[in-house]
Design a protein around this motif. Structure first.
Motif, PDB file in Angstrom:
ATOM      1  N   ILE A 637       0.849  -1.198   0.000  1.00 41.28           N
ATOM      2  CA  ILE A 637       0.000   0.000   0.000  1.00 41.28           C
ATOM      3  C   ILE A 637       0.884   1.248   0.000  1.00 41.28           C
ATOM      4  CG2 ILE A 637      -1.682   1.342   1.317  1.00 41.28           C
ATOM      5  CD1 ILE A 637      -2.733  -1.307   2.461  1.00 41.28           C
ATOM      6  N   HIS A 638       1.882   1.222   0.854  1.00 43.37           N
ATOM      7  CA  HIS A 638       2.751   2.391   0.950  1.00 43.37           C
ATOM      8  C   HIS A 638       3.477   2.650  -0.367  1.00 43.37           C
ATOM      9  CE1 HIS A 638       5.236   5.462   2.679  1.00 43.37           C
ATOM     10  NE2 HIS A 638       6.309   4.848   2.217  1.00 43.37           N
ATOM     11  N   PRO A 758       8.021   7.531   7.066  1.00 40.20           N
ATOM     12  CA  PRO A 758       7.895   6.179   6.499  1.00 40.20           C
ATOM     13  C   PRO A 758       9.219   5.680   5.932  1.00 40.20           C
ATOM     14  CG  PRO A 758       7.025   7.784   4.960  1.00 40.20           C
ATOM     15  CD  PRO A 758       7.522   8.571   6.141  1.00 40.20           C
ATOM     16  N   LEU A 759      10.239   5.672   6.751  1.00 36.87           N
ATOM     17  CA  LEU A 759      11.586   5.376   6.261  1.00 36.87           C
ATOM     18  C   LEU A 759      12.184   4.206   7.030  1.00 36.87           C
ATOM     19  CD1 LEU A 759      12.831   9.084   6.217  1.00 36.87           C
ATOM     20  CD2 LEU A 759      12.054   7.734   4.248  1.00 36.87           C
ATOM     21  N   ARG A 793       0.272   5.520  13.433  1.00 40.18           N
ATOM     22  CA  ARG A 793       0.245   6.412  12.279  1.00 40.18           C
ATOM     23  C   ARG A 793       1.413   6.201  11.337  1.00 40.18           C
ATOM     24  NH1 ARG A 793       0.022  11.564  15.577  1.00 40.18           N
ATOM     25  NH2 ARG A 793       0.866  12.463  13.675  1.00 40.18           N
ATOM     26  N   ASN A 794       2.065   5.078  11.484  1.00 38.65           N
ATOM     27  CA  ASN A 794       3.169   4.784  10.568  1.00 38.65           C
ATOM     28  C   ASN A 794       3.102   3.310  10.174  1.00 38.65           C
ATOM     29  OD1 ASN A 794       5.531   4.604   9.156  1.00 38.65           O
ATOM     30  ND2 ASN A 794       6.804   5.596  10.722  1.00 38.65           N
ATOM     31  N   VAL A 796       3.697   1.462   7.619  1.00 34.59           N
ATOM     32  CA  VAL A 796       4.762   0.754   6.904  1.00 34.59           C
ATOM     33  C   VAL A 796       5.919   0.389   7.836  1.00 34.59           C
ATOM     34  CG1 VAL A 796       5.961   2.792   6.020  1.00 34.59           C
ATOM     35  CG2 VAL A 796       6.050   0.667   4.739  1.00 34.59           C
ATOM     36  N   CYS A 797       6.229   1.242   8.792  1.00 31.29           N
ATOM     37  CA  CYS A 797       7.324   0.921   9.728  1.00 31.29           C
ATOM     38  C   CYS A 797       6.843   0.009  10.849  1.00 31.29           C
ATOM     39  CB  CYS A 797       7.909   2.198  10.326  1.00 31.29           C
ATOM     40  SG  CYS A 797       8.766   3.188   9.107  1.00 31.29           S
ATOM     41  N   PHE A 798       5.658   0.310  11.372  1.00 31.27           N
ATOM     42  CA  PHE A 798       5.154  -0.503  12.469  1.00 31.27           C
ATOM     43  C   PHE A 798       5.038  -1.969  12.045  1.00 31.27           C
ATOM     44  CE2 PHE A 798       1.406  -2.295  14.742  1.00 31.27           C
ATOM     45  CZ  PHE A 798       1.993  -2.384  16.003  1.00 31.27           C
ATOM     46  N   HIS A 799       4.608  -2.188  10.810  1.00 35.66           N
ATOM     47  CA  HIS A 799       4.409  -3.558  10.333  1.00 35.66           C
ATOM     48  C   HIS A 799       5.641  -4.124   9.632  1.00 35.66           C
ATOM     49  CE1 HIS A 799       0.176  -3.819  11.420  1.00 35.66           C
ATOM     50  NE2 HIS A 799       0.035  -2.583  10.980  1.00 35.66           N
ATOM     51  N   ALA A 800       6.828  -3.641   9.966  1.00 32.80           N
ATOM     52  CA  ALA A 800       8.053  -4.183   9.378  1.00 32.80           C
ATOM     53  C   ALA A 800       8.021  -5.702   9.525  1.00 32.80           C
ATOM     54  CB  ALA A 800       9.272  -3.602  10.084  1.00 32.80           C
TER      55      ALA A 800
END
Ligand code: B3K
Ligand code: ZN
Length: 871
Positions: A637-638, A758-759, A793-794, A796-800
């Protein structure tokens, strides 16, 4: 773990005619004496709630009770034998300095304050801590004068004076009977900013805002907002304020936004303090909204309160609707409605589809603090809004007038609210009430057919609602569907249903009450484009297969601003979902030309309100896109969203740049809707441009940052640099920190900007930040701005994929479980959504939930969330 059920409700067997509270305030040992007058109304023992209290003495009609005359456990004090009328005097000692849960009486920034809703009063003294027990409070505070010059409680000050030991006192009396959750006190060293308001009937009300002296210069907006809220409630709902004084105190350690204690609101300082250089436009709007919300509670919540906590939405849903209407009126724009719907769809819909889904009026709970949810608040507001839509504004107002007059001074239920609406309208709303009792977001699918010969147009609507915990099968809802049919120029056609004599305007509300229902319109000259669910008239997921061309047409022509925006979002969503498929197939993504052209048209539309253009150019949130995937893939998604942003920026660079330059503030800084709209659009353009990463675009952000104007522009520029990983970002972050390190609310922004980047390096950075001396786990704002922002609220990083984000969140939930269970349970929410992800992520998320669940001293708040999400 014990569960409380709505069906078990029984009235309390006693009435309390009044209570006198006396506080000898000391940080670690506050002595509380509660003297109350009782009358029996039904049989039964006297059971008083109480937690973490040191009991000193109980006197019944002046006689000290022996230890064999009562029983005491960790939750309650019970006296088996009491007469039918008596006085009770209870002395307890509490330790406010050790109260890190911020519930009951606690110390924040060296000042005393309270938070009693929902069940904090039981940490102050033994008392029936339930909203249907109402009484009249007289409160005396005694404290060291030098340290605590200001002593406040509910109502009017009736006495004050000094004692010769350096202490002073004040006595406050609140003539309105109230439940104990509305009790409040404050003692501290605070500045008072005073103003006044003259009510409709000519009464003068003193308005006092209490802040640290350092913050005195940041109160003008809150005060002005309060006055606007008071005037608006008189005009829109006929509600006047009732005491001679209205006080608001700002504190920096607070679990939620604010609290509507009678006559003495206590606020999280972030919803009070604002100056152009420290607060963004969004902060200004939120402050006005929350000030309004707490003020409106004076009627919807305080004068008429809840019978029990299952009825929470009675006051919260209705009051959220009231604050939404207030904000929409102040800004006079469709933007607030768009923002409401964004929030609902990105966060309430997932809640309603997850393991913690519950009806607006839940049937049971373990810990009531876990039910201050988006469902009770935001969906609850949608439910009351639907009543407004079904009845129309005049009848709705008659209904609220009747509700307030009929129930003034009472503790009532959501049924009573709907009954008032039924009584004024003569409508049967029995089926409508299912909105209060059935959880889940209904799906409404639409089939349309045009018969060119008969000139009829038929809409076939079907509703279903997915199962939710404990509710396998749902009965049909009563759904108001506001709609119009647009001709080729975008003009709404007159609407006449086949069984009607004459057409009813160009817009109407269809009422879907059955599982499937057909509406046939006659005299339809050509095939129209339907504009359905206008203004988002019901909290449902609408499935209507429009072509890309039709969506593009609605995007440019719909006369309903909300639906115009919505058409653009649906188009964008479609493009994003196709991009995700392309990535999956391993093909190179390309920019959809029709969408790109629509983007360009919107950007160039100088006739349109810049605020609406900004909304239209903002792509759907990643959380909302996730709603349309069977298995959520946060990375995909990101990537798709990021690709689309960059491709749009590259394709429209000159137009974005022109708009950015054209929208530069010419005159002095203003905080009106027009100026905010221009800033919003300008910063949306900046965000796109910086996405390109070239030196010129970055230079714009750096220059905007260095201009050091208002916080809206500064935050937008810093966010653009940090989130795109620009080389300038570390210097920019350093300068921002140096400038704002003493301003907690601004520093919160600095934390949140970094936590939401989102890095790839974000988690490591967040870990450095939690270890820094600026982090304070006992301050909820700071925790939310760092741990909360990263995990909620992040995506992509939270779900690494390695699960490091999950482990990080769980570490802090474990730590907060002991310090502040309410905050711990709230932070946990993203982990509860594990079922939406792939098997590997599911396992990682579950493992963290299990790890938390195995903690030795699990709080009730956290236990309930873990247990239900693993069930
Ligand atoms: N009524 C309070 C919320 C209290 C939350 C307690 N856990 C704020 C509001 O909704 O106005
Ligand atoms: Zn509220």
């Amino acid at each position: 773990m014990s569960t409380i059920y709505l069906k078990d409700y029984t009235p309390y067997p006693f009435r309390i005619t009044k209570i006198d509270l006396h506080f000898e305030l000391e940080e670690t040992r506050t002595h509380v004496t509660a003297r109350s007058h009782w009358q029996r109304v039904a049989a039964g023992p006297l059971r008083l709630d109480g937690q973490e209290l040191e009991l000193i003495a109980i006197r019944l009609d002046g006689r000290v009770l022996g230890a064999d005359e009562y029983t005491l456990d960790a939750e309650a004090l019970t006296i088996a034998q009491v007469p039918d009328r008596f006085t009770l005097e209870i002395e307890t000692i509490i330790n406010p300095a050790a109260n890190t849960a911020l519930e009951g009486l606690y110390v924040s920034g060296g000042n005393f304050c309270t938070q009693c809703e929902a069940e904090g009063f039981r940490k102050i003294t033994f008392f029936p801590d339930r909203p249907d027990v109402m009484t009249v409070y007289t409160t005396t505070l005694v404290a060291e004068q030098a340290k605590y010059p200001v002593l406040l409680s509910n109502g009017n000050r009736v006495a004050e004076g000094r004692r010769d030991d350096g202490r002073h006192y004040a006595t406050w009396h609140d003539p309105f009977p109230k439940p104990c959750y509305l009790f409040a006190l404050v003692a501290g060293d605070l500045d008072c900013v005073a103003d006044s308001f003259t009510t409709l009937s000519g009464r003068e009300v003193a308005l006092h805002l209490y802040v640290r002296s350092h913050d005195r210069d940041k109160t003008a907006h809150a005060m002005a907002s309060l006055k606007r809220a008071m005037a608006w409630d008189e005009q829109a709902y006929g509600r006047e304020y009732d005491l001679d004084i209205y006080m608001i105190v700002a504190v920096s350690d607070f679990n939620m936004g604010a609290m509507e204690n009678k006559g003495l609101n206590i606020f999280n300082s972030r919803y009070v303090l604002a100056s152009p250089d420290t607060a963004t436009d969004a902060d200004y709007v939120a402050i006005e909204g929350v000030i309004g919300h707490e003020y409106f509670h004076n009627w919807s919540g305080n004068r008429v309160t809840c019978r029990d906590w299952f009825q929470l939405s009675l006051k919260e849903g209705f009051t959220v609707l009231r604050d939404q209407q207030f904000t929409a009126a102040m800004l006079d724009s469709a933007v607030p409605r768009i923002d409401d719907v964004r929030l609902l769809r990105a966060h309430q819909f997932p809640e309603d589809a997850g393991p913690l889904a519950h009806p607006v009026r839940p049937q049971s709970y373990q810990e009531i603090n876990n039910f201050y949810t988006l469902t009770v608040y935001e969906k609850g507001a949608e439910v009351v809004r639907m009543l407004h839509t079904l009845l129309g504004p005049e009848l709705f107002r008659k209904g609220t007038d009747l509700y307030f007059s009929r129930h003034d001074g009472q503790a009532v239920t959501t049924d009573d609210f709907v009954q008032a609406m039924m009584d004024v309208s003569g409508r049967d709303l029995t089926q409508f009430k299912r909105w209060y009792d059935q959880a889940g977001t209904p799906h409404v699918s639409v089939q349309r057919s045009y018969d060119a010969q008969q000139k009829t147009y038929t809409l076939t609507l079907r509703q279903t609602c997915p199962p939710t915990p404990g509710q396998e099968h749902k009965l049909p809802f009563h759904i108001p569907l506001r709609m119009a049919l647009l001709d080729g120029r975008g003009i709404p056609l007159p609407l006449r249903l086949s069984d009607e004599a004459a057409a009813v305007g160009g817009e109407r509300v269809l009422e879907l009450t059955q599982e499937e229902q057909r509406f046939t319109f006659v005299d339809v000259p050509g095939e129209p484009v339907p504009s359905l669910l206008r203004g988002f008239s019901a909290p449902v997921k609408l499935a209507l297969e429009l072509s890309d061309d039709e969506l593009a047409f609605l995007m440019g022509h719909d006369t309903d601003s909300f639906n115009r925006w919505e058409a653009g979002q649906q188009l964008a969503l479609r493009v994003l979902l196709r991009l995700i498929e392309t990535q999956r197939a391993g093909a190179a993504p390309v920019l959809d030309t029709a969408f790109s052209a629509a983007f360009a048209r919107t950007l160039a539309d100088t006739a349109l309100d810049p605020a609406l253009i900004a909304e239209a150019l903002t792509l759907p949130a990643e959380e909302y896109v996730a709603e349309f995937m069977a298995v959520v893939d946060p990375q995909a998604i990101h990537q798709a969203r990021q690709f689309l942003r960059r491709a749009l920026a590259a394709a429209h660079r000159p137009a974005l740049l022109t708009a950015y330059q054209r929208l530069a503030d010419a005159g002095p800084y203003q905080i009106d809707a027009a100026a905010m709209g221009r800033r919003r659009l300008r910063n949306v353009c900046l965000g796109y441009l910086v996405e390109l990463g070239d030196a010129e675009a970055r230079g714009l952000a750096v220059a905007q940052l260095q201009a050091d104007g208002n916080m809206t522009d500064v935050q937008a520029a810093l966010t653009a640099l940090v989130h795109s990983g620009a080389p300038e970002c570390s210097e920019a972050l350093g300068a921002f920190h140096a400038r704002w390190r003493e301003e907690a609310l601004v520093l919160d922004k600095w934390f949140a900007i970094q936590a939401t980047a989102p890095l790839p390096g974000t988690l490591a950075q967040v870990q450095r930040l939690v270890a820094s001396s600026d982090f304070n786990i006992k301050n909820p704002n700071r925790v939310r701005s760092l741990v909360g922002a990263f995990s909620a609220r992040n995506p992509v990083c939270f779900h690494a994929a390695d699960g490091a984000g999950y482990a990080f969140l769980a570490d802090y939930v474990c730590e907060l479980n002991a310090l502040n269970p309410q905050i711990a349970a709230r932070l946990l929410a993203p982990l509860t959504q594990w079922k939406r992800y792939d098997a590997a992520r599911q396992a990682l998320m579950r493992a963290q939930l299990q790890r938390i669940g195995a903690l030795p001293a699990l709080s009730r708040d956290v236990a309930e969330v873990v247990e239900k999400s693993l069930a």
